[in-house]
Scaffold this motif. Structure first.
Motif, PDB file in Angstrom:
ATOM      1  N   SER A 104       0.835  -1.209   0.000  1.00 21.10           N
ATOM      2  CA  SER A 104       0.000   0.000   0.000  1.00 21.10           C
ATOM      3  C   SER A 104       0.869   1.258   0.000  1.00 21.10           C
ATOM      4  N   GLY A 105       1.943   1.236   0.806  1.00 22.05           N
ATOM      5  CA  GLY A 105       2.864   2.375   0.842  1.00 22.05           C
ATOM      6  C   GLY A 105       3.502   2.635  -0.509  1.00 22.05           C
ATOM      7  N   ILE A 106       3.918   1.563  -1.173  1.00 21.45           N
ATOM      8  CA  ILE A 106       4.520   1.697  -2.508  1.00 21.45           C
ATOM      9  C   ILE A 106       3.494   2.242  -3.498  1.00 21.45           C
ATOM     10  N   ALA A 107       2.242   1.736  -3.405  1.00 18.15           N
ATOM     11  CA  ALA A 107       1.182   2.192  -4.313  1.00 18.15           C
ATOM     12  C   ALA A 107       0.892   3.681  -4.101  1.00 18.15           C
ATOM     13  N   VAL A 108       0.839   4.120  -2.840  1.00 21.52           N
ATOM     14  CA  VAL A 108       0.609   5.537  -2.532  1.00 21.52           C
ATOM     15  C   VAL A 108       1.757   6.388  -3.079  1.00 21.52           C
ATOM     16  N   TYR A 109       2.975   5.905  -2.876  1.00 22.65           N
ATOM     17  CA  TYR A 109       4.175   6.626  -3.340  1.00 22.65           C
ATOM     18  C   TYR A 109       4.165   6.786  -4.862  1.00 22.65           C
ATOM     19  N   LEU A 110       3.901   5.684  -5.582  1.00 24.87           N
ATOM     20  CA  LEU A 110       3.908   5.731  -7.046  1.00 24.87           C
ATOM     21  C   LEU A 110       2.798   6.635  -7.586  1.00 24.87           C
ATOM     22  N   SER A 160      10.330  12.943   0.154  1.00 20.07           N
ATOM     23  CA  SER A 160       9.199  13.134   1.067  1.00 20.07           C
ATOM     24  C   SER A 160       8.118  12.087   0.835  1.00 20.07           C
ATOM     25  N   TYR A 161       7.869  11.793  -0.436  1.00 22.22           N
ATOM     26  CA  TYR A 161       6.850  10.804  -0.763  1.00 22.22           C
ATOM     27  C   TYR A 161       7.277   9.387  -0.361  1.00 22.22           C
ATOM     28  N   GLN A 162       8.583   9.123  -0.385  1.00 21.11           N
ATOM     29  CA  GLN A 162       9.078   7.789  -0.036  1.00 21.11           C
ATOM     30  C   GLN A 162       8.715   7.412   1.399  1.00 21.11           C
ATOM     31  N   LEU A 163       8.622   8.410   2.261  1.00 20.24           N
ATOM     32  CA  LEU A 163       8.333   8.139   3.664  1.00 20.24           C
ATOM     33  C   LEU A 163       6.904   7.634   3.877  1.00 20.24           C
ATOM     34  N   GLU A 164       6.047   7.776   2.857  1.00 19.31           N
ATOM     35  CA  GLU A 164       4.715   7.184   2.929  1.00 19.31           C
ATOM     36  C   GLU A 164       4.831   5.658   3.045  1.00 19.31           C
ATOM     37  N   ILE A 165       5.832   5.096   2.352  1.00 18.27           N
ATOM     38  CA  ILE A 165       6.066   3.649   2.430  1.00 18.27           C
ATOM     39  C   ILE A 165       6.392   3.264   3.863  1.00 18.27           C
ATOM     40  N   LEU A 166       7.229   4.098   4.506  1.00 18.36           N
ATOM     41  CA  LEU A 166       7.617   3.853   5.888  1.00 18.36           C
ATOM     42  C   LEU A 166       6.393   3.877   6.807  1.00 18.36           C
ATOM     43  N   ARG A 193      12.016  11.897   9.346  1.00 19.76           N
ATOM     44  CA  ARG A 193      12.092  13.184   8.629  1.00 19.76           C
ATOM     45  C   ARG A 193      13.052  14.138   9.340  1.00 19.76           C
ATOM     46  N   ILE A 194      12.986  14.141  10.678  1.00 20.52           N
ATOM     47  CA  ILE A 194      13.872  15.037  11.440  1.00 20.52           C
ATOM     48  C   ILE A 194      15.325  14.583  11.338  1.00 20.52           C
ATOM     49  N   MET A 195      15.528  13.243  11.424  1.00 21.30           N
ATOM     50  CA  MET A 195      16.895  12.712  11.408  1.00 21.30           C
ATOM     51  C   MET A 195      17.550  12.847  10.045  1.00 21.30           C
TER      52      MET A 195
END
Length: 433
Positions: A60-66, A85-91, A134-136
């Motif tokens: 689902s994270g990959i689908a949201v990112y793509l 920024s979008y990659q962190l949706e996968i996380l 995101r902070i790190m």
């Protein structure tokens, strides 16, 4: 084939989650916006118990990112600014799945009041992990207010899921109640008509007793060689009486077949609904008999079948056999029903911790008329149809097979193997929930 279906289900659900993630709702006066994606994510996990939360979260994270990258490209946005920024949706989705999986492992997922706290914890923790990364890694700064905002986001989304699941459960209960009322009406109608057929069958019991008496009387006369001139007439009379009874039984059987197969034929039933009915009726039977038996059901993949009557009859009789095999010793006994799928077939395993069956009797267990449970004081045999009939149902109506394994004094296990294409109705023909 089943793995391919499962993968299609995950991809389809992930695609819907990705589309829903484009719906954003602002929370209070903050810049943080609530995505509806995670709401649909949880709904799918609750709806389809076979979906693995971690794998579902990752995909689902990959689908949201793509999808977000595609929208950014279509809108001619600066891809380099948002790709990280979008990659962190996968996380976020992956960790949501991990936390959800850990918290539901030892809890009842069907308890919605308990589930809402699990959803809040999963949502908050997954968001905190994303913020921390995101902070790190990035140039984001930590604000105390963000924790309160994330908590509010988690509560709002989880409560929305709770309301939706509660509504779905209530809606299903209404449908089930309506379905049960229809079935009960049909059952009353069926019972009323069967009563007339049963009347003729009961009436013929008297005639059968008379024929048996006449036959025995003829046997005695032949043995004593008395009244030889009447033998032929007596034999013809007996044959005529048997023929008349046969005709009436044929009419009764034809009437019963028409009632059960044509006039009141149902389209079908979900396998899980069959198990629910079995669970209720068999536990009621156990309580009625006063036996100390723990009945456990473990159901695998759900499916829709139009052969629900035959399927229920097979399971019911195997469970009744198991109940009859357990004595009234007062000790806790166990009967387990386990369902699983292997390649292109369903496997149903019914086990008991009863008296077991002698090795010599196992050779004849499926023979017509054979029973290991006879009350010699009354002549009454167990209440089941007989394992020969159960075997015929499995082989004739399902093109399957049934096996038995038993150890005297320890228990018995029946395994029923039924091909998928023999019992399942194609999903495109009937959509089930």
């Amino acid at each position: 084939m089943s793995n391919l279906k499962h993968l299609k289900k995950i991809l389809g659900a992930s695609a819907i989650v990705a589309l829903a993630s484009q719906i954003n709702i602002g929370i209070l006066d903050t810049d943080f916006r609530v995505s509806a994606g995670i709401i649909f994510f949880v709904l799918f996990l609750f709806q389809y118990k076979d979906l693995k939360p971690v794998l579902m979260g990752l995909i689902s994270g990959i689908a949201v990112y793509l999808l977000r990258l595609i929208i950014c490209l279509a809108g001619k946005g600066n891809l380099s600014e948002v790709i990280f920024s979008y990659q962190l949706e996968i996380l976020f989705y992956t960790f949501y799945g991990v936390i959800y999986s850990l918290l539901t492992r030892r809890s009842n997922r069907d308890n919605l009041n308990q589930l809402v706290f699990i959803l809040i914890a999963s949502d908050l923790c997954a968001n905190l992990i994303e913020i921390f990364v995101r902070i790190m890694v990035g140039d984001s700064h930590f604000h105390r207010e963000i924790i309160i905002t994330l908590l509010l986001v988690a509560i709002v989304r989880s409560v929305i899921v709770w309301f939706l699941l509660s509504w779905l459960r209530y809606y299903r209960m209404l449908l089930m109640k309506e379905d049960h009322e229809k079935r009960y009406t049909k059952l009353l109608w069926l019972t009323a008509q069967l009563k007339s057929e049963m009347y003729w069958m009961e009436k013929n019991m008297v005639n059968i007793e008379r024929i048996m008496s006449n036959s025995y009387e003829l046997f005695e006369k032949i043995g004593l060689k008395e009244d030889e001139n009447s033998w032929a007439d007596r034999a013809v009379t007996i044959a005529k009486d048997v023929h008349e009874i046969k005709k009436e039984y044929e009419l009764a059987i034809r009437g019963i077949k028409e009632l059960t197969e044509n006039k009141l034929q149902d389209e079908g039933m979900n396998f899980k609904d069959i198990i629910t009915i079995l669970d209720e009726t068999m536990k009621r039977e156990i309580r009625h008999l006063g036996k100390n038996i723990e009945l456990l059901f473990e159901v695998g993949e759900n499916f829709y079948t139009s052969k629900h009557y035959y399927l229920m009859s097979v399971f019911r009789n195997l469970i009744i056999n198991a109940i009859d095999a357990i004595s009234d010793s007062g000790k806790v006994a166990k009967i387990s029903f386990i369902h699983k799928t292997e390649k292109e077939q369903h496997v149903f395993i019914i086990s008991d911790t009863g008296c077991g069956i002698d090795e010599e009797d196992l050779k004849h267990i499926f023979s017509p008329g054979f029973s290991t449970k006879i009350n010699y004081s009354t002549g009454q045999i167990n209440r089941g149809l007989g394992l020969s009939v159960v075997q015929e149902m499995v082989e004739r109506h399902f093109e399957g097979r049934i096996t038995v394994n038993s150890v005297k004094g320890k228990g018995t296990t029946f395994c029923v193997y039924i091909p998928r294409n023999s019992v399942e109705v194609n999903f495109s023909e009937h959509i089930y929930h």
